[in-house]
Design an enzyme around this catalytic site. Structure first.
Site, PDB file in Angstrom:
ATOM      1  N   LYS A  49       0.843  -1.201   0.000  1.00 30.81           N
ATOM      2  CA  LYS A  49       0.000   0.000   0.000  1.00 30.81           C
ATOM      3  C   LYS A  49       0.877   1.250   0.000  1.00 30.81           C
ATOM      4  CE  LYS A  49      -3.975  -2.251   2.010  1.00 30.81           C
ATOM      5  NZ  LYS A  49      -4.452  -2.963   3.181  1.00 30.81           N
ATOM      6  N   GLN A  93      -5.267  -1.753   9.793  1.00 30.75           N
ATOM      7  CA  GLN A  93      -5.164  -3.071   9.166  1.00 30.75           C
ATOM      8  C   GLN A  93      -5.820  -4.122  10.064  1.00 30.75           C
ATOM      9  OE1 GLN A  93      -3.644  -3.593   6.026  1.00 30.75           O
ATOM     10  NE2 GLN A  93      -4.439  -5.672   6.171  1.00 30.75           N
ATOM     11  N   ASP A 116     -10.970   3.057   4.115  1.00 30.60           N
ATOM     12  CA  ASP A 116     -11.263   1.643   3.892  1.00 30.60           C
ATOM     13  C   ASP A 116     -12.783   1.388   3.940  1.00 30.60           C
ATOM     14  OD1 ASP A 116     -10.026  -0.687   3.199  1.00 30.60           O
ATOM     15  OD2 ASP A 116      -9.722  -1.409   5.247  1.00 30.60           O
TER      16      ASP A 116
END
Ligand code: NAD
Length: 280
Positions: A49, A93, A116
């Site tokens: 990322k 994450q 996200d």
């Protein structure tokens, strides 16, 4: 018949180039990732990322926190990023180590920085069909379908997997006005799954089971989107038996090189959207 390969790389590259141009116009934007512990897969995903962010000239902060961090300290770290003007997007994450409450951690993210698309506010907006930040993988899948001109209007779509990050949001997007597919969602408790899968014009598979979808589960000419990433002794494989299914499908994504590059890129696209929203 051999299916048309739906490679994600070229489209992802085009989108990243556009994002990079827009970022420069905005005068720079920032993405922060938060990793708790040292899960090796998460470390690889995060590294990729940040590499992608570099290509799109997005500044990125890689916050690594110890595996035994308390819930309060994690929430405080996220809140610090919420308050940081240099940070436009925050990604925590998942999964988090067992002692932590994921729902609480996600709630701590400012919804305007939730690149996200996991905060309940954004998930609710998606559910209601309103424009919002949505999870990167489904967004990437929709962009791939559009780029390869896979007709959705009136088509039968079957999604295998019901996760909050892929299965559910992609099912909602496919059925939304403007896309207009007729959607069925299958999961680990679905009866007659092969029979249902065989009816799909568009088959999206996100379960994490190597080569689960075999050729006899695919309608001839269907578009097959393989989201799975499974590390096996023979290397990285998807949830679809690629060699057999490509002989019957009309379109198919490879693993690696299909959905993966799109996910990384759409996270950057979301960071751009979040930055614009915050500048306004
Ligand atoms: P998950 O791991 O949270 O959940 C798995 C889902 O699959 C569940 O809904 C479960 O009901 C379903 N399932 C499990 N076994 C099944 C079976 N035998 N038959 C039918 N359904 C079954 O899901 P996730 O986070 O969406 O991840 C799925 C896969 O996609 C994983 O391999 C993951 O690594 C991969 N993934 C890839 C990307 C990408 O960018 N390519 C992004 C996210 C996830």
């Amino acid at each position: 018949m051999t299916a048309t390969l739906m490679a994600g790389g070229p489209l992802a590259e085009r989108i990243r180039a556009q994002v990079a141009e827009d970022v420069q116009e905005l005068g720079g934007i920032g993405l922060a990732t938060v990793q708790v512990g040292e899960d090796p897969s998460s470390t690889v995903y995060i590294r990729r990322k940040h590499e992608a962010a570099g290509e799109a000239v997005i500044g990125s902060t890689d916050l690594k926190l110890p595996a035994d961090i308390s819930q309060e300290a994690l929430v405080a770290a996220v809140e610090e990023l919420n308050a940081d003007d240099e940070i436009d997007g925050i990604l925590v994450q998942l999964p988090l180590p067992g002692q932590l409450d994921e729902a609480q951690a996600v709630l701590a993210i400012d919804p305007v920085k939730d690149v996200d698309g996991v905060h309940p506010f954004n998930a609710g907006q998606l559910y209601l069909g309103r424009p919002t930040l949505v999870p990167a993988t489904p967004l990437g899948i929709m962009a791939l379908l559009e780029d390869y001109r896979i007709g959705l209007d009136g088509a039968r779509a079957v999604v295998i997997g019901r996760s909050d990050i892929v299965g559910k949001p992609v099912a909602i997007m496919l059925m939304q006005r403007g896309y207009d597919a007729t959607v069925t969602v299958c999961h680990s408790r679905t009866a007659n799954l092969p029979e249902i899968a065989r009816q799909a014009d568009i088959l999206i598979v996100a379960i994490g089971r190597p080569k689960f979808v075999t050729a006899d589960m695919v309608k001839p000419g269907a578009a097959v989107i393989d989201v799975g990433i499974n590390r096996t002794e023979t290397g990285l494989v998807g949830d679809v038996d690629f060699a057999a299914v490509k002989e019957i499908a009309g379109h198919i994504t490879p693993v690696p090189g299909g959905v993966g590059p799109m996910t990384r890129t759409m996270l950057l696209y979301n960071t751009l959207l979040a930055a614009r929203e915050q500048q306004e």
